[in-house]
Motif scaffolding. Structure first.
Motif, mmCIF file in Angstrom:
data_model
loop_
_atom_site.group_PDB
_atom_site.id
_atom_site.type_symbol
_atom_site.label_atom_id
_atom_site.label_comp_id
_atom_site.label_asym_id
_atom_site.label_seq_id
_atom_site.Cartn_x
_atom_site.Cartn_y
_atom_site.Cartn_z
ATOM 1 N N GLY A 53 -32.922 39.046 24.531
ATOM 2 C CA GLY A 53 -32.908 39.070 23.366
ATOM 3 C C GLY A 53 -34.018 38.978 22.538
ATOM 4 O O GLY A 53 -34.881 38.853 21.384
ATOM 5 N N ASN A 191 -27.984 40.628 14.146
ATOM 6 C CA ASN A 191 -27.513 39.678 15.785
ATOM 7 C C ASN A 191 -26.411 39.226 15.707
ATOM 8 O O ASN A 191 -26.557 38.135 15.252
ATOM 9 C CB ASN A 191 -28.751 38.767 16.340
ATOM 10 C CG ASN A 191 -28.609 38.745 17.723
ATOM 11 O OD1 ASN A 191 -27.366 38.242 18.227
ATOM 12 N ND2 ASN A 191 -29.975 37.581 17.537
ATOM 13 N N TYR A 337 -29.078 46.123 19.579
ATOM 14 C CA TYR A 337 -27.678 44.762 20.316
ATOM 15 C C TYR A 337 -26.575 45.946 20.164
ATOM 16 O O TYR A 337 -26.163 47.267 19.259
ATOM 17 C CB TYR A 337 -27.298 43.781 19.813
ATOM 18 C CG TYR A 337 -28.276 42.909 19.224
ATOM 19 C CD1 TYR A 337 -29.559 41.847 21.474
ATOM 20 C CD2 TYR A 337 -28.941 42.212 19.018
ATOM 21 C CE1 TYR A 337 -30.282 41.304 20.771
ATOM 22 C CE2 TYR A 337 -30.071 41.390 18.594
ATOM 23 C CZ TYR A 337 -30.642 40.753 19.781
ATOM 24 O OH TYR A 337 -31.716 39.728 20.030
ATOM 25 N N ARG A 380 -22.534 41.092 24.140
ATOM 26 C CA ARG A 380 -23.639 41.852 23.744
ATOM 27 C C ARG A 380 -24.993 42.495 24.657
ATOM 28 O O ARG A 380 -25.259 41.906 25.530
ATOM 29 C CB ARG A 380 -24.504 40.888 22.755
ATOM 30 C CG ARG A 380 -25.242 41.435 22.235
ATOM 31 C CD ARG A 380 -26.423 40.437 21.289
ATOM 32 N NE ARG A 380 -27.434 40.021 22.184
ATOM 33 C CZ ARG A 380 -27.919 38.712 22.562
ATOM 34 N NH1 ARG A 380 -28.094 38.757 20.998
ATOM 35 N NH2 ARG A 380 -29.745 37.917 22.952
ATOM 36 N N SER A 382 -28.039 44.135 25.445
ATOM 37 C CA SER A 382 -29.157 44.578 25.039
ATOM 38 C C SER A 382 -30.006 45.973 25.279
ATOM 39 O O SER A 382 -30.076 46.324 26.478
ATOM 40 C CB SER A 382 -29.476 43.650 25.050
ATOM 41 O OG SER A 382 -31.447 43.627 24.294
#
Ligand SMILES: Cc1ncc(COP(=O)(O)O)c(C=O)c1O
Length: 410
Positions: A53, A191, A337, A380, A382
């Motif tokens: 993240g 997010n 994302y 998710r 990334s």
């Protein structure tokens, strides 16, 4: 050594007498464990980490240079308390240049924060009395909700679903909740869904706030991270937003400065003063040298544009690969994302939720993602995986090959 002494002293808000005794693992601890298991099982295979993240590169060297020059200067050694005016002035220039927000008074409308996370932790202290409600989009970044509960308030979840384009359905909130609600938390670009705001959406939010007397906290941590023709958007581009909203900007994602801890709050004089009051009783400000490096960064928004070009390029590769594998994803226009519906199974196995899917991908393909089971089941991905530009395509190809072998079912 005994840890017993503390056990019946812990506050209820963190679990009281039960604190630290539960063995249940939470999402990120499970991912960590799955990664450890996978590395043991396949010691020679690289983990492809799509679960991160935060940016994969360091801040631009020109920003680092300013920090190095400023770090040892005697005049920078003091507590900075609620901040240095140079940073606030740079933030005002930035809001004009990047978001077209004119006329901000650096002294009255802007105060820095040691990252946006602690700001989000402080905002409930400004508004929440026991019994008050914070409206929280879900899935999402929960810090403001956690502190709302710490202060004796509660949260009401607004699911972000694909059917509603990952915007909260503000018309669905029951009247008794609206009566007790004081804050609406939103975050765009979002997010984990990757959705970006539109001016129409912000207009709706501002009208909702006025109609219901509920203030808006816009978490703009990714606001400058947009691409493919989508321009950065501030809630203050909407007429009247200054009356009802507070916006929190961060240097973390826009300038690859996550560990530096620098953010700023924008709002009207009264709400910024309230934040300053809580902040003054909480911390003594970020190191002046870091704020001065921040001034340089804010005066060079083209550095963010470079970062965005990279994410856009990587998304193009990732989205094509995921769609070829049977995922059904669109290229995001902001954040780093990509939010993809989780597969329902793989060859010979069924997944009950995204967490099971994510664990399976780590343990059987050494591909790490973050699962979200709050509103539907999603993974998710990334694009902050570690790779040089030349290596990007190879990493995506490798990911595709590994996932192909799993024979995912959708
Ligand atoms: C939505 C959102 N808000 C806030 C933050 C915290 O950012 P900062 O580094 O400014 O504390 C993050 C970090 O991941 C985030 O995803």
């Amino acid at each position: 050594m005994s840890t017993e002494f503390f056990q019946d002293l812990f506050a209820e808000r963190i679990g009281g007498k039960e604190f630290g005794l539960k063995t249940e693992l939470y999402k990120f601890a499970k991912i960590k464990l799955a990664k450890k298991n996978a590395k043991e099982k396949f010691p020679d295979v690289n983990l492809i980490d799509m679960g991160v993240g935060e940016p994969d590169t360091a801040a631009n060297e020109a920003i680092v240079k300013v920090l190095c020059e400023q770090a040892g200067l005697k005049e920078n050694r003091f507590y900075s308390d609620n901040g240095i005016i140079e940073f606030q002035e740079a933030a005002a220039r930035y809001m004009d240049k990047v978001y077209g927000i004119k006329g901000l008074d650096p002294e009255k409308n802007i105060v820095h924060g040691i990252g946006s996370k602690p700001v989000l932790a402080m905002v409930p202290a400004m508004f929440i009395n026991p019994g008050d409600i914070a409206l929280m989009t879900k899935p999402g970044y929960g810090v403001l909700g956690t502190y709302t509960r710490y202060y004796g308030g509660s949260t009401y979840d607004l699911p972000l679903t694909e059917e509603n384009d990952f915007y909260p359905d503000l018309d669905s909130i029951p009247q008794d909740v609206l009566d007790k609600a004081k804050m609406l938390y939103i975050n765009y670009p979002n997010n984990p869904t990757g959705q970006v705001a539109t001016k129409e959406f912000f207009e709706k939010v501002v009208k909702f706030a006025k109609d219901n007397h509920i203030m808006v906290v816009h978490d703009a941590a990714y606001a400058a991270v947009t691409f493919d023709g989508v321009k950065p958007l501030s809630i203050f581009s909407v007429e009247g937003a200054m009356d009802v909203a507070l916006e929190i900007h961060s240097m973390s994602k826009a300038y690859n400065m996550t560990g530096w801890r620098l953010a700023f709050v924008v709002g009207n004089e009264r709400v910024v003063k309230a934040y300053g009051t809580v902040k003054d009783n909480t911390d003594s400000g970020q190191f002046r040298a870091i704020q001065k490096a921040g001034v340089y960064a804010l005066d060079h928004p083209e550095l963010t544009e470079k970062i965005c070009e990279k994410y856009s390029r990587r998304f193009a590769l990732l989205v094509d690969a995921l769609n070829e594998l049977g995922f059904n994803v669109k290229k995001p226009h902001g954040t780093f994302y990509c939010y993809a519906r989780a597969p329902k199974g793989a060859k010979g196995v069924t997944f009950n939720n995204a967490e099971e899917a994510s664990t399976y991908l780590i343990e059987n393909a050494l591909i790490s993602t973050v699962p979200w089971d709050d509103a539907g089941h999603y993974l998710r991905f990334s694009v902050t995986f570690e790779a040089s530009e030349e290596e990007e395509q190879n990493i995506i190809n490798e990911m595709k090959e590994r996932l192909k072998k799993l024979e995912l079912v959708f």
